[in-house]
Structure formats: C-alpha cells, structure tokens
Design a protein around this motif. Structure first.
Motif, PDB file in Angstrom:
ATOM      1  N   ALA A 203       9.343   2.757   7.539  1.00 58.67           N
ATOM      2  CA  ALA A 203      10.039   4.203   7.412  1.00 58.67           C
ATOM      3  C   ALA A 203      10.966   4.182   6.280  1.00 58.67           C
ATOM      4  CB  ALA A 203      10.410   4.804   8.801  1.00 58.67           C
ATOM      5  N   ASP A 204      12.001   3.240   6.540  1.00 60.37           N
ATOM      6  CA  ASP A 204      13.154   3.314   5.439  1.00 60.37           C
ATOM      7  C   ASP A 204      12.510   2.778   4.091  1.00 60.37           C
ATOM      8  OD1 ASP A 204      14.801   3.705   7.405  1.00 60.37           O
ATOM      9  OD2 ASP A 204      15.790   1.657   7.631  1.00 60.37           O
ATOM     10  N   LEU A 205      11.567   2.058   4.074  1.00 60.66           N
ATOM     11  CA  LEU A 205      11.012   1.705   2.838  1.00 60.66           C
ATOM     12  C   LEU A 205      10.285   2.834   2.251  1.00 60.66           C
ATOM     13  CD1 LEU A 205      10.254  -0.387   0.626  1.00 60.66           C
ATOM     14  CD2 LEU A 205       8.046  -0.721   1.749  1.00 60.66           C
ATOM     15  N   ALA A 206       9.579   3.780   2.986  1.00 61.32           N
ATOM     16  CA  ALA A 206       8.997   4.738   2.567  1.00 61.32           C
ATOM     17  C   ALA A 206       9.936   6.001   1.979  1.00 61.32           C
ATOM     18  CB  ALA A 206       8.096   5.637   3.465  1.00 61.32           C
TER      19      ALA A 206
ATOM     20  N   GLN B 195       0.761  -1.277   0.124  1.00 59.31           N
ATOM     21  CA  GLN B 195       0.129   0.001   0.099  1.00 59.31           C
ATOM     22  C   GLN B 195       0.936   1.249   0.013  1.00 59.31           C
ATOM     23  OE1 GLN B 195      -2.625  -0.321   3.246  1.00 59.31           O
ATOM     24  NE2 GLN B 195      -3.884  -1.956   2.241  1.00 59.31           N
ATOM     25  N   LEU B 196       2.001   1.298   0.790  1.00 57.04           N
ATOM     26  CA  LEU B 196       2.862   2.359   0.887  1.00 57.04           C
ATOM     27  C   LEU B 196       3.184   2.431  -0.639  1.00 57.04           C
ATOM     28  CD1 LEU B 196       5.559   2.141   3.891  1.00 57.04           C
ATOM     29  CD2 LEU B 196       4.156   4.306   2.974  1.00 57.04           C
ATOM     30  N   ALA B 197       3.902   1.598  -1.332  1.00 60.76           N
ATOM     31  CA  ALA B 197       4.224   1.557  -2.739  1.00 60.76           C
ATOM     32  C   ALA B 197       3.331   2.300  -3.555  1.00 60.76           C
ATOM     33  CB  ALA B 197       4.664   0.490  -3.365  1.00 60.76           C
ATOM     34  N   GLU B 198       1.780   1.662  -3.415  1.00 63.34           N
ATOM     35  CA  GLU B 198       0.782   2.372  -4.230  1.00 63.34           C
ATOM     36  C   GLU B 198       0.528   3.694  -4.210  1.00 63.34           C
ATOM     37  OE1 GLU B 198      -2.533  -0.933  -5.307  1.00 63.34           O
ATOM     38  OE2 GLU B 198      -2.494  -0.404  -3.287  1.00 63.34           O
ATOM     39  N   LYS B 199       0.680   4.081  -2.614  1.00 63.13           N
ATOM     40  CA  LYS B 199       0.347   5.436  -2.346  1.00 63.13           C
ATOM     41  C   LYS B 199       1.786   6.473  -3.068  1.00 63.13           C
ATOM     42  CE  LYS B 199      -0.400   8.206   1.525  1.00 63.13           C
ATOM     43  NZ  LYS B 199       0.142   8.234   2.976  1.00 63.13           N
TER      44      LYS B 199
END
Ligand SMILES: Cc1ncc(COP(=O)(O)O)c(C=O)c1O
Length: 246
Positions: free
Chosen positions: A221-224, A149-153
């Motif tokens: 957080a690191d992924l974001a 979902q983070l990637a989608e956003k």
C-alpha cells in the motif's frame, strides 16, 4: 559494456582493471547477455585486465547466467554477496579468487574488515544447507514480482527498465526533468528516489533518470501511494507539480 567499447577504452587509456555487475547493474538494471560475455572476457584478457565481478543481484533473478569470470578464471575475482538477495545484516559474501591473488586478497580483507564475522558465516552455511535460503529467495521473488507489477500498472505511461523479480527500477524522466531536480521534488513530498547524478562517475553526464526502490517500503500500500505520487509529479511536470499534496 561490450567487447568493442572495452577495446576502444583500453586503446585510449591506461586501464588495469574492470569492475562489472553483469547480472544486474545497479542502478540501470542492465544485464549483460550471455552471448556478449565470452567476447568481453577475451578482450579483457587481451588487454591484461583483472576483472572484479560483483554479482550482488543475480540471485534475485529467475534466469541463471554464466558469470563473465568463468570465461577468464585466472584473471578475475568473483563476488557473490548475500546482502541483497538474503540479508544485509549477515555481512557475508562468497568469493572466488585465483590462486595468484589469494595472498593479496586475504591481506585486503585483513586490512579493511579484519575478517568476515565467523558466527554469521556459520548461520549462512546452515541456512544454505537446511533450505532457509531457498525459501527466503522464493518469498522475496514472489513479493518483488507483485511490486514490479504495481509499478508497471501505475507508471504505464512512462518508460522504465527493470526485471520482474528485481528490487528496484530505473525510470527515464521526460526531458524537462533532471534526476537531481526530480529527486529533490520527490523528497519535498516525502518520497525518496535517487537521481542519476548520485551514480555517475567522473565527468560522465548524468542521464535524466532516477532509481526507484520497490523493496524499501514496508508494504504494497505504501509503495502504491509513493508510485502514484511519482506519477502525479511526472504528469504535472516541474512547473506545475507544486499543486501536488500528500
Ligand atoms: C553495487 C553494490 N554491490 C554490492 C553491494 C553489497 O555489499 P555488501 O555485501 O557489503 O553488503 C552493494 C550494497 O549496497 C552495492 O551497492
């Protein structure tokens, strides 16, 4: 891969076998739909092929598909490894081998890795029996869904393929980029992605795409911040992305 293209290739070239990851192909995340699997198996058998089916990622999906091997059980080797969905350190996989290939399969194991580590196999067996595997799979899927979902956003203006509980995505790059160039640019900025060139075989042209792991980084957080950096480089393009700072 579909039956018609397999048929075309087999008529043009001398093909002996077929390697497939129909559950989720690495790196494109493509899944062969169930309706195509029986036809694919029929064509493979028609041309006398042996199928090696690598089902490394299917346990990471919610959907369960019939393996292609089950449509051609006498001519296929089905491998369900535990590395991706459970733990790579176990070095354990479950394999279904038709009777006539058993001897050569055992010899291949003997000549390459000697044997699966027996203690690890026992650990895997116990974890399957006592429910540990189910719990770990569930937790991994939950975490992967949040990361997806983070990637989608963050990458909503760009096009990528992936499944909602998958461990990586396959990002299509704007035409100004090649996978290799983007990979190099991101590495300079401290973010590791793999360009399509790393995955192409023979003379096949590499599409402008990169694989982005969602599971390697320790936390969300690191992924974001990695994904945000990817977005900024995409927004600015190859000419201007030198202004990007960590
Ligand atoms: C395409 C593919 N299949 C399977 C695996 C799993 O291999 P193993 O079970 O030896 O860890 C990997 C690991 O990187 C892989 O890239």
């Amino acid at each position: 891969m579909d039956a018609a293209s397999l048929d075309r290739i087999c008529r043009r070239q001398k093909v002996k076998g077929l390697y497939l990851m129909p559950g989720m192909q690495n790196p494109t995340t493509i899944c062969i739909p169930e309706r195509r699997r029986a036809a694919l198996a029929k064509t493979a058998e028609h041309h006398g092929l042996i199928l090696i089916e690598d089902d490394a990622y299917s346990l990471s999906r919610d959907e369960i598909f019939e393996p292609v091997s089950s449509f051609m059980p006498e001519n296929s080797i089905y491998i369900a490894g535990m590395s991706k969905a459970l733990a790579a350190g176990l070095r354990t996989a479950f394999v279904r081998v038709p009777h006539r290939y058993r001897h050569s399969f055992c010899e291949a194991v003997l000549n390459t890795i000697w044997m699966a580590p027996p203690l690890n196999v026992e650990i895997a067996r116990r974890w399957i029996k006592d429910g540990t595997v189910d719990r770990v799979l569930l937790r991994k899927k939950e975490e992967s869904a949040v990361r997806f979902q983070l990637a989608e956003k963050i990458l909503q203006d760009y096009s990528f393929a992936g499944v909602k509980t998958g461990f990586f995505i396959w990002l299509s790059l704007p035409e100004v980029w090649s996978g290799l160039l983007f990979e190099q640019r991101m590495r300079e900025l401290g973010v590791n992605v793999f360009g399509a060139e790393k995955f192409t075989v023979g003379d096949a042209p590499a599409p402008a795409a990169v694989r982005i792991s969602l599971s390697c980084v320790k936390n969300r957080a690191d992924l974001a911040s990695g994904l945000q950096l990817i977005k900024r480089v995409l927004d600015e393009g190859p000419q201007n992305s030198f202004s990007v700072t960590m």
